[in-house]
Design a protein around this motif. Structure first.
Motif, short mmCIF file in Angstrom:
data_model
loop_
_atom_site.label_atom_id
_atom_site.label_comp_id
_atom_site.label_asym_id
_atom_site.label_seq_id
_atom_site.Cartn_x
_atom_site.Cartn_y
_atom_site.Cartn_z
N GLU A 13 -8.88 51.38 21.75
CA GLU A 13 -8.20 50.52 20.68
C GLU A 13 -7.26 52.06 19.90
OE1 GLU A 13 -10.61 46.79 19.90
OE2 GLU A 13 -11.35 48.62 18.81
N PHE A 14 -7.97 52.87 19.65
CA PHE A 14 -7.58 54.22 18.83
C PHE A 14 -6.51 54.72 19.71
CE2 PHE A 14 -11.37 53.85 16.42
CZ PHE A 14 -10.90 54.42 15.30
N LEU A 15 -6.66 54.91 20.93
CA LEU A 15 -5.47 55.69 21.94
C LEU A 15 -4.21 54.58 21.78
CD1 LEU A 15 -7.56 57.00 24.73
CD2 LEU A 15 -6.58 58.23 22.94
N ALA A 16 -4.46 53.33 21.94
CA ALA A 16 -3.44 52.49 22.02
C ALA A 16 -2.48 52.65 20.72
CB ALA A 16 -3.84 51.00 22.01
N VAL A 17 -2.98 52.62 19.51
CA VAL A 17 -2.14 52.83 18.42
C VAL A 17 -1.25 54.16 18.16
CG1 VAL A 17 -2.48 53.17 15.79
CG2 VAL A 17 -4.15 51.46 16.79
N ARG A 18 -1.93 55.04 19.22
CA ARG A 18 -0.99 56.48 19.18
C ARG A 18 0.59 56.17 19.77
NH1 ARG A 18 -4.19 61.68 20.93
NH2 ARG A 18 -2.57 62.40 19.88
N ARG A 19 0.43 55.17 20.57
CA ARG A 19 1.83 54.78 20.97
C ARG A 19 3.02 54.13 19.91
NH1 ARG A 19 -0.73 51.40 24.70
NH2 ARG A 19 0.19 49.78 23.49
N GLY A 20 2.42 53.87 18.71
CA GLY A 20 2.97 53.39 17.49
C GLY A 20 3.74 54.27 16.59
N GLU A 21 4.12 53.72 15.66
CA GLU A 21 4.97 54.93 14.53
C GLU A 21 3.84 55.74 13.91
OE1 GLU A 21 6.91 54.02 10.36
OE2 GLU A 21 6.53 52.26 11.48
N LYS A 22 4.37 56.97 13.71
CA LYS A 22 3.53 57.77 12.86
C LYS A 22 4.17 58.18 11.60
CE LYS A 22 1.71 60.17 17.14
NZ LYS A 22 1.90 58.85 17.63
N ARG A 23 3.46 58.16 10.47
CA ARG A 23 3.78 58.38 9.18
C ARG A 23 3.05 59.60 8.55
NH1 ARG A 23 3.28 52.01 7.21
NH2 ARG A 23 4.70 51.14 8.72
N ARG A 24 3.79 60.39 8.46
CA ARG A 24 2.98 62.05 8.27
C ARG A 24 2.87 62.03 6.80
NH1 ARG A 24 5.32 62.53 13.11
NH2 ARG A 24 4.09 63.45 14.69
N GLY A 25 1.92 62.80 6.00
CA GLY A 25 1.79 62.79 4.80
C GLY A 25 0.79 64.43 4.77
N ARG A 26 1.07 64.51 3.25
CA ARG A 26 -0.01 65.81 3.16
C ARG A 26 -1.36 65.66 3.26
NH1 ARG A 26 -1.93 67.81 -2.11
NH2 ARG A 26 -1.20 65.77 -2.93
N LEU A 27 -1.66 64.39 2.82
CA LEU A 27 -3.18 64.13 2.78
C LEU A 27 -3.70 63.69 4.08
CD1 LEU A 27 -3.33 62.46 -0.76
CD2 LEU A 27 -3.73 64.86 -0.12
#
Length: 110
Positions: A13-27
């Protein structure tokens, strides 16, 4: 307000989410995958060994879990999976700031 979010538990399930959008932030890094259904949202937390020893990682994980529980869970869209990858900086900010940043990222604001 959406449904109360469930948890991601399996590695797949965690690996499946990696295919999605990434929102990077400082924290933290927020990975979002739209499952295209109307089920309750699900989220998972990850804190890598780069962050520190087990004590530090657990503190980061607890702060993120609590921020999600009290505030950001309601911002999650139905039918989406979220993985929050915590960074050490989570420990250095006031809880209210962490809560607001998490909520803002989940809603998709840049």
């Amino acid at each position: 307000m959406g449904k109360q979010p469930g948890r991601l538990k399996k590695r797949s399930e965690f690996l499946a989410v990696r295919r999605g959008e990434k929102r990077r932030g400082r924290l933290f890094l927020l990975e979002v995958l739209d499952r295209a259904d109307d089920a309750a949202p699900r989220f998972g937390l990850t804190v890598t060994k780069k962050v520190g020893n087990a004590v530090v990682r657990n503190r980061v994980r607890r702060r993120l879990k609590e921020a999600t529980r009290v505030h950001a869970g309601g911002d999650m869209a139905a039918g989406s999976d979220y993985v929050i990858v915590g960074r050490r900086e989570v420990l250095g900010v006031p809880f209210d700031e962490l809560r607001q940043e998490l909520s803002r990222r989940i809603r998709g604001a840049r």
